[in-house]
Design an enzyme around this catalytic site. Structure first.
Site, PDB file in Angstrom:
ATOM      1  CD  GLU A  89      -8.676  -7.143 -16.501  1.00  0.00           C
ATOM      2  OE1 GLU A  89      -9.175  -6.814 -15.585  1.00  0.00           O
ATOM      3  OE2 GLU A  89      -8.311  -7.924 -16.978  1.00  0.00           O
ATOM      4  CG  ASP A  94     -11.521 -10.147 -19.048  1.00  0.00           C
ATOM      5  OD1 ASP A  94     -11.402  -8.967 -18.313  1.00  0.00           O
ATOM      6  OD2 ASP A  94     -11.864 -11.056 -18.528  1.00  0.00           O
ATOM      7  CE  LYS A 130     -22.607 -14.583 -11.088  1.00  0.00           C
ATOM      8  NZ  LYS A 130     -21.675 -14.031 -10.450  1.00  0.00           N
ATOM      9  CG  ASP A 135     -21.882 -14.850 -15.345  1.00  0.00           C
ATOM     10  OD1 ASP A 135     -20.642 -14.964 -14.621  1.00  0.00           O
ATOM     11  OD2 ASP A 135     -22.039 -13.436 -15.546  1.00  0.00           O
ATOM     12  CE  LYS A 192     -17.749  -7.258 -14.138  1.00  0.00           C
ATOM     13  NZ  LYS A 192     -16.817  -8.161 -13.534  1.00  0.00           N
ATOM     14  CD  GLN A 243     -14.278 -14.312 -19.688  1.00  0.00           C
ATOM     15  OE1 GLN A 243     -13.018 -14.334 -19.365  1.00  0.00           O
ATOM     16  NE2 GLN A 243     -15.060 -13.262 -19.434  1.00  0.00           N
TER      17      GLN A 243
END
EC number: 2.4.99.16
Length: 655
Positions: A406, A377, A247, A342, A516, A307
């Site tokens: 989270e 996450d 990104k 992504d 980010k 991930q």
């Protein structure tokens, strides 16, 4: 005996607490007829030391009994409740009524004498007590003792205290043994600060590109974070970032030359979850960073994001760990309307044994590098059974490791994550802004779910910038920080909060030019010189937290009242018997939650909550401004959102 607490609603896992936390133990207990009962808590520490605690009836008409205890030793405690017929209390109550009315006076006196004599015969009672009890029995039996004199014995507070300490008990009923998991203090108490190492020390070069910061340059920021009083430094993922579908700025689909990509798009040819991004340095550099943080009094919390980027080694080596679509492509992550081209989410239904082994290996790897806290996450997108297994396995080896969930999701999944082992949880605090919303939320976290769920009240994150902060300006930032720092035992801020970075990307709840997706060059020194930073305010909040143990508790918050729908009032009280200082500590927070106005109103405090009878005066000091006042039950306040929107008041004397 019914409905004991602390408890987890499902009953499948033990309730939890952290070392030094004041825990309310309660049970419903009653018996037939009019005879009075007593209730004890028998508490056994992990090292086998047993203690007995007398519960107090709440007098609420529901036969509830409670006692507050602050376990200090970490590990699994056991507890059970024991209800009994309180023979002395039953006699005392009847004698008070009958002797005063001249009914069965001689009989009541003899019944009392028998009880007192039996108690005096107990060899393990202190000698002074035995003598006093024998003397009182003799007085009741003495024919020269009038009923008025007998009532003096009945009402003697010293004798009543003897029996509160050691009751005359019969017909004892014991509840089943239960467990309470007590974890280290950091599992429940902390002031968190989040920064991206790649932005700390990053430099713009002459050609306009930016050179990444490193662990070594980020180390230079540690003293400033520690000086503000934070004790946990949370790092987003520090691993190699994928090249495929990387990104660009503001989540655009195409990255330009030099765009670093999202740290959550983990993995590339440079490695996966067990590697560090080459731009940040080496694994040895990371270990040195952890040691430097520890020297400043900071613990490192590392992101655990399960991930992968499309070019993560897992994709090549374990394609079965992902979801393949009918067209042969791998499904990328989505959180509609957000899309993460992504990132490939892991499919935990495929090869669960292999995935478990790999994740456990990764967690052990980072523990070996000195990490004891993991911010996880999106755990609600993975199976509960997986987290239950992982956390139990890791904590069996390393009881001091803390996992923060989270999970901004529905209440039941969020609570379920806490029940299966997560020591801390993000919460809905970020979106609770009005007085009524905050009252409901604060009551919920401190009383309804505190037996198993510990919220971390983050005021913002890299991808959460609420409308309240976008449009509330500097007052909103002060209000939210003060509420987070005082209402919960743990709270956190994301770097840039001090600079009131409140410009959002149009149509989103994210900062524009979101960190980010790019480096963030901040002029910390310039803001300090200009006096525009909120750093001193955050520093003061953390100083107050460290000085006042009542603010490092979760279960001790009570909501009080004001006549204005924007003035929130709550109290946090820790009695002397449970305080590490041996002194009671009481904080009253009065907050104007409207960042656009000045409000004045009357606030109403039930001072009996902190041991001062209602209607009595008491002295308070504003710990932000130093102002002092004499308060009572009803008090006038004026809070200017553009000056000091929140009173944090210390009650000078409480019990």
């Amino acid at each position: 005996m019914l409905l004991p607490r602390p408890a987890v609603p499902t009953g499948l896992h033990p309730p939890s607490a952290f070392a030094g936390e004041a825990v309310v133990f309660g049970v419903t207990a009653f018996r037939e007829g009019h005879d009075l009962i007593g209730v004890h808590l028998r508490l056994t520490s992990p090292s086998g030391v047993s203690s007995l605690h007398r519960l107090t009836p709440l007098g609420d008409g529901f036969d509830r009994w409670e006692v507050e205890v602050a376990p200090l030793e970490e590990g699994v405690w056991t507890f059970r409740f024991e209800a009994f017929a309180d023979d002395y209390a039953t006699w005392e109550h009847a004698a008070e009524l009958k002797i005063a009315a001249g009914v069965d006076s001689a009989l009541m006196r003899e019944m009392g004498a028998l009880l007192l004599t039996a108690a005096a015969a107990e060899k393990d009672r202190p000698v002074a007590q035995r003598r006093a009890l024998s003397g009182a029995a003799a007085t009741l039996r003495d024919e020269a003792t009038t009923d008025e004199a007998a009532l003096i014995v009945v009402r003697d507070p010293a004798i009543a205290a003897f029996f509160r300490e050691r009751p005359m008990a019969s017909l004892t009923t014991a509840g089943r043994p239960q467990e309470l998991l007590v974890e280290r203090e950091r599992a429940g108490v902390g002031a968190w600060y989040e920064f991206f190492p790649r932005s700390e020390g990053a430099k713009r070069l002459k050609d306009g590109t930016i050179k990444s910061g490193t662990f070594r340059t980020a180390t230079k920021r540690l003293p400033a974070v520690a000086a503000m009083g934070f004790d946990v430094l949370y790092l987003p993922p520090i691993h190699p970032i994928g090249e495929v579908n990387r990104k660009g700025p503001n989540n655009t689909l195409t990255a330009g030359e030099g765009d670093p990509g999202s740290p959550w798009a983990i993995g590339s040819a440079a490695g996966g979850h067990d590697a560090v991004h080459p731009d940040l340095g080496s694994l040895a550099d990371f270990r040195a960073f952890v040691r430097a943080a520890r020297a400043e009094g900071l613990e490192i919390a590392l992101d655990l994001a399960l991930q992968a980027a499309p070019d993560h080694p897992w994709v090549r080596e374990h394609p079965e760990w992902f979801t393949t679509l009918p067209d042969g492509s791998i499904a990328y992550a989505e959180n509609p309307p957000k899309k993460y081209q992504d990132i490939y989410p892991i499919n935990f239904d495929n090869d669960p044994a292999g995935i478990r082994a790999e994740v456990l290996r990764i967690v052990r790897h980072w523990i070996a590098q000195g990490v004891k806290i993991f911010r996880v996450d999106n755990p609600h997108t993975k199976p509960l059974q997986f987290w239950e297994w992982l956390i139990a396995t890791v904590n069996a080896e390393h009881p001091d490791v803390v996992f923060l969930a989270e999970a901004f999701t529905r209440p039941r999944p969020m609570q379920a994550l806490a029940q299966v082992g997560f020591q801390q949880s993000y919460s809905y605090f970020t979106w609770r802004n009005t007085k009524s919303e905050l009252e409901e939320f604060f009551h919920s976290i401190s009383h309804e779910t505190a037996d198993f769920m510990r919220p971390n009240l983050f005021v913002n994150t890299p991808d959460i910038l609420t409308e309240y902060l976008q449009y509330g300006g500097r007052p909103a930032y002060k209000i939210r920080a003060a509420l987070a720092a005082t209402a919960g035992a743990s709270y956190g801020v994301y770097a840039g909060y001090e600079l009131v970075e409140n410009v959002a990307r149009p149509g989103s709840e994210e900062n524009i030019d979101n960190e980010k997706y790019e480096y963030k060059l901040r002029d910390w020194d310039g803001a300090a010189s200009a006096g525009t930073t909120l750093g001193p305010y955050l520093t003061r909040l953390n100083e107050i937290r460290r000085a006042h143990p009542a603010l490092r508790q979760l279960r001790n918050l009570t909501i009080h009242w004001s006549d204005d729908d924007a003035i929130l009032v709550y109290v946090k009280h820790l009695p002397a018997a449970l305080s590490p200082t041996g002194q009671a500590d009481t904080i009253i927070v009065v907050a104007n939650v409207d960042p656009h106005s000045t409000r004045q109103t009357t606030v109403h405090i039930d001072s009996s909550v902190f041991g001062i009878p209602r209607g009595h005066d008491y002295a308070v000091e504003d710990l932000i401004t130093g102002a002092q006042w004499t308060w009572n039950q009803d008090n006038f306040v004026r809070l200017d959102a553009f000056d000091e929107p929140v009173h944090i008041l210390h009650v000078k004397e409480s019990r």
